[in-house]
Design a protein around this motif. Sequence first.
Motif, PDB file in Angstrom:
ATOM      1  N   LEU A 196      34.267  37.634  43.076  1.00  7.49           N
ATOM      2  CA  LEU A 196      35.260  36.990  43.941  1.00  7.49           C
ATOM      3  C   LEU A 196      36.544  37.813  43.927  1.00  7.49           C
ATOM      4  O   LEU A 196      36.969  38.299  42.874  1.00  7.49           O
ATOM      5  N   GLU A 197      37.143  37.969  45.092  1.00  4.79           N
ATOM      6  CA  GLU A 197      38.367  38.757  45.193  1.00  4.79           C
ATOM      7  C   GLU A 197      39.473  37.923  45.827  1.00  4.79           C
ATOM      8  O   GLU A 197      39.268  37.286  46.861  1.00  4.79           O
ATOM      9  N   ARG A 198      40.648  37.941  45.204  1.00  5.72           N
ATOM     10  CA  ARG A 198      41.817  37.253  45.749  1.00  5.72           C
ATOM     11  C   ARG A 198      42.931  38.283  45.961  1.00  5.72           C
ATOM     12  O   ARG A 198      43.399  38.918  45.029  1.00  5.72           O
ATOM     13  N   THR A 209      30.233  42.005  47.679  1.00  4.93           N
ATOM     14  CA  THR A 209      29.020  42.487  47.026  1.00  4.93           C
ATOM     15  C   THR A 209      28.868  43.985  47.237  1.00  4.93           C
ATOM     16  O   THR A 209      28.939  44.469  48.366  1.00  4.93           O
ATOM     17  N   MET A 210      28.638  44.693  46.160  1.00  2.00           N
ATOM     18  CA  MET A 210      28.418  46.133  46.172  1.00  2.00           C
ATOM     19  C   MET A 210      26.938  46.409  45.913  1.00  2.00           C
ATOM     20  O   MET A 210      26.341  45.843  44.996  1.00  2.00           O
ATOM     21  N   HIS A 211      26.323  47.272  46.730  1.00  5.25           N
ATOM     22  CA  HIS A 211      24.898  47.594  46.594  1.00  5.25           C
ATOM     23  C   HIS A 211      24.722  49.069  46.256  1.00  5.25           C
ATOM     24  O   HIS A 211      25.491  49.915  46.718  1.00  5.25           O
ATOM     25  N   TRP A 212      23.686  49.371  45.491  1.00  3.43           N
ATOM     26  CA  TRP A 212      23.320  50.769  45.279  1.00  3.43           C
ATOM     27  C   TRP A 212      21.846  50.869  44.869  1.00  3.43           C
ATOM     28  O   TRP A 212      21.284  49.960  44.275  1.00  3.43           O
ATOM     29  N   LYS A 213      21.236  51.995  45.231  1.00  5.15           N
ATOM     30  CA  LYS A 213      19.836  52.252  44.894  1.00  5.15           C
ATOM     31  C   LYS A 213      19.761  52.818  43.486  1.00  5.15           C
ATOM     32  O   LYS A 213      20.519  53.716  43.135  1.00  5.15           O
TER      33      LYS A 213
END
Length: 344
Positions: A196-198, A209-213
């Motif tokens: 969560l970011e404020r 959400t950060m995604h990586w392979k």
Amino acid sequence: MRKIHFQAVILFLAVLSASCKPEVGIYADYREIPVIYGLLDASADTNYIKITRSFYAASDATQTALNPDSSNYPGRLDVRLTEYRNGEQTREIILDTITIRNKQTGNFYAPAQKLYYTSEPLNSNTVGEKYSYMLSVALPDSTLHVKADIVGGCDFRVKSGAVNFSKESLYINRPFYFYPAINAVYYEMEMSFTFLERRTPSSDSVLRTMHWKVAHHEDYYLASHMNEDAYVFTYRPETFWVVLRKFLGDDTLTDGVLRFIGDYPIELCISACGKNQRRYIYFNDPVNGIAPGDPEFTIIKGAFGVFSSRMAIRTKLRLAGKTVPDLMDNRYYGFRFMGGETSE
């Protein structure tokens, strides 16, 4: 799923391009070719199969492709799935048609697309029962048949419960364990980090959400590097920090930004694909394929495309070791932990 569909489109365009060469004699030699794409997932509520056809364009093929009637067969075809348990036929499922309306615009018509589907549950593999499905498509002048073994089962699951990105363990391969999927020949692993970011004290918190392979391996490789009864792949802790720095960008220097993480901020997705899907990707890969750019390879006799099976599992994971303290120690990131255990 998008990757295979995109390759099918490229394959389709290659066929059209070859048909436009003057020396071929397109009026005399052109023949309609079915294009079929389907990946069965026994864990899904609904399974979809796309069935279209190639077309001849007398003028601009890009304009003809925007007309649904150019690609779709008229009406509803007789499309069936015949189920086999341990090689013995058990039932037959008749597929109906449905129109989805969320396809992104591109070379072909959008946003509506006609698909064949069934909401009847497909059976998963067990230790004593292996399932496969024969797809039968009755076309105006022929009937196509192609068979696929179901991938996965109840034993396809994660064994490890946490990941460790502690900075004290950078540049060290860390193992992760999971139980394999029946009939899978290839695996892809991806992770995501959610928080969560404020932005300001008075603003609402936003989920990011950060995604990586993480890794991808052939089944035979994982089977030769087992840990007791589990498969094992490795991940590099420094990759997490590199991807995070890029994901946050200039926000890492912004004062007043707060980010909150919970007990299970990491999600792991392991995708397992069947033999037909893996062969289709491999042979049609423009970089690694045996015949790069060759549109003639297909899984289905009498048609272009692929019919196979896949399954994906997702699981939430804890951050182990000193990962959480390392996150909070960087004041520019502004991370706060929202309670619970921070390591295992």
